[in-house]
Design a protein around this motif. Structure first.
Motif, PDB file in Angstrom:
ATOM      1  N   HIS A 241       0.298   2.728  13.845  1.00 41.78           N
ATOM      2  CA  HIS A 241       1.548   3.101  13.614  1.00 41.78           C
ATOM      3  C   HIS A 241       1.952   4.628  13.976  1.00 41.78           C
ATOM      4  O   HIS A 241       2.814   5.317  13.579  1.00 41.78           O
ATOM      5  CB  HIS A 241       2.008   3.026  12.026  1.00 41.78           C
ATOM      6  N   ASN A 271       4.143   3.097   6.500  1.00 41.67           N
ATOM      7  CA  ASN A 271       2.999   2.431   7.410  1.00 41.67           C
ATOM      8  C   ASN A 271       2.055   3.187   7.863  1.00 41.67           C
ATOM      9  O   ASN A 271       0.752   2.625   7.796  1.00 41.67           O
ATOM     10  CB  ASN A 271       3.852   1.558   8.745  1.00 41.67           C
ATOM     11  N   ASN A 274      -0.401   3.563   5.162  1.00 45.40           N
ATOM     12  CA  ASN A 274      -1.039   2.220   4.442  1.00 45.40           C
ATOM     13  C   ASN A 274      -0.378   2.329   2.754  1.00 45.40           C
ATOM     14  O   ASN A 274      -1.275   1.925   2.018  1.00 45.40           O
ATOM     15  CB  ASN A 274      -2.285   2.098   4.668  1.00 45.40           C
TER      16      ASN A 274
END
Length: 284
Positions: A241, A271, A274
Motif C-alpha cells: 500500500h 491500509n 494495517n
C-alpha cells in the motif's frame, strides 16, 4: 443611280441547352472550374434582384458570373476522379483499425479550414490559420520535462484534457504556418529537457509542486518499515500500500484539502499501518 445596300440576315443558332439530352455526360460538358455560361447550363438558375425586386434569369446575370461555382463537382465527376486516383492509393494499414491505435501511432492532429467567397482573389485570410493539437502524455517526457513543458506552454495546455494546442496565423500561407507550428512544438519540447544551473539550486520549499519521491515523507516511510534496522536503499515498491499512500499524500498537498482527499488519505494510512477500525454510531 446608286444601288441600294442589301441587308443580310444573320442566322443565330439556338442555345446549346436546346439540344442537350437529359442523359448526357455532364463531366465532359463541364470538366473543370470555369465562369458561368448560361447557354451551357440546362438549369433555370437565378441570383440577385432586378429593378422590380424579382430575381433575374441566368442570361446576362452578372451575379452568377462573379462567384466561383461547383458545377464541375457533380457526383458522377467526383466518382470518375476517385476511380482515376485509386491506382495511386494504398490499402489502409492493418494496425490502425480503431481511433485509439490511430492516435497512438499518429498523435499530432492538424486542423485547417478552406473558404470559398466572392472576392478578386480566392485566397481567404482565415484559410492560413493552423491549429496543432497533441496530447502531453503521448510525448516522451520525464517528470521534470513534463512539468517544465506545461509551464512553458501556459494557457496553450489544457490540464483537464491533457491536450496541447498551438495556433499559428502570422505567416501569409497555410504551409508556412504549419511549418512554424511544428517548429514551435519541437523547440518547446527540447527546451523542456534542458536543466538550467539555477534549477539544481532549488530546495524543497522552492518547488512548484510536491514531489513525494524527494520528500521527507518518503524517507520516513521506508525507515519506519525497516525499523529497527536502517534501510539499505529507499525503494518503496515492496512495501504494501505504499503507492496508495504516495498518491494520497501528493493529491492532498498539491490539490488542497477537501473531504474527498482527507478521506482518501485516511484510508491510505489505515491500509499502510494495517489498521481496521469499525466504529458504529447509533442515534436514538
Amino acid at each position: 443611280m446608286q444601288e441600294k445596300r442589301k441587308t443580310r440576315k444573320i442566322s443565330i443558332s439556338q442555345p446549346r441547352i436546346t439540344d442537350m439530352p437529359t442523359d448526357q455526360n455532364w463531366p465532359s460538358v463541364w470538366p473543370s472550374a470555369r465562369t458561368f455560361h448560361p447557354s451551357t447550363v440546362p438549369l433555370p438558375l437565378r441570383q440577385g434582384y432586378n429593378e422590380k425586386g424579382a430575381p433575374p434569369s441566368k442570361y446576362a446575370n452578372a451575379e452568377l458570373m462573379k462567384i466561383p461555382n461547383f458545377l464541375h463537382l457533380t457526383p458522377p465527376a467526383i466518382q470518375r476522379h476517385c476511380e482515376a486516383l485509386k491506382q495511386f492509393c494504398t490499402k489502409w494499414p492493418n494496425n490502425l483499425e480503431n481511433e485509439v491505435k490511430c492516435r497512438k501511432h499518429f498523435p499530432i492532429e492538424i486542423i485547417t479550414s478552406d473558404y470559398c467567397y466572392s472576392s478578386p482573389t480566392i485566397r481567404d485570410p482565415l484559410a492560413r490559420i493552423v491549429n496543432l493539437q497533441v496530447k502531453l502524455s503521448s510525448l516522451c517526457l520525464d517528470t521534470h520535462a513534463k512539468d517544465k513543458l506545461s509551464r512553458l506552454l501556459g494557457n496553450k495546455y489544457n490540464l483537464e484534457t491533457d491536450i496541447i494546442t498551438i495556433t499559428t496565423d502570422k505567416c501569409p500561407t497555410k504551409k508556412q504556418n504549419l511549418e512554424y507550428a511544428l517548429y514551435l512544438l519541437t523547440a518547446v519540447y527540447h527546451e523542456s529537457w534542458r536543466t538550467e544551473s539555477w534549477e539544481t539550486e532549488k530546495s524543497i520549499a522552492d518547488m512548484e509542486y510536491f514531489n513525494w519521491d524527494t520528500s521527507q515523507s518518503h524517507t520516513n516511510l521506508v525507515t519506519l518499515y525497516t525499523w529497527p534496522t536502517l534501510p539499505v536503499d529507499y525503494d518503496y515498491e515492496t512495501i504494501p500500500h505504499a503507492m496508495e499512500y504516495k498518491i494520497a499524500v501528493s493529491d492532498l498537498t498539491n490539490n488542497g484539502e477537501d473531504q474527498y482527499s482527507i478521506n482518501k488519505y485516511k484510508e491510505a494510512v489505515k491500509n499502510l499501518l494495517n489498521l481496521k477500525c469499525d466504529n458504529k454510531v447509533t442515534l436514538n
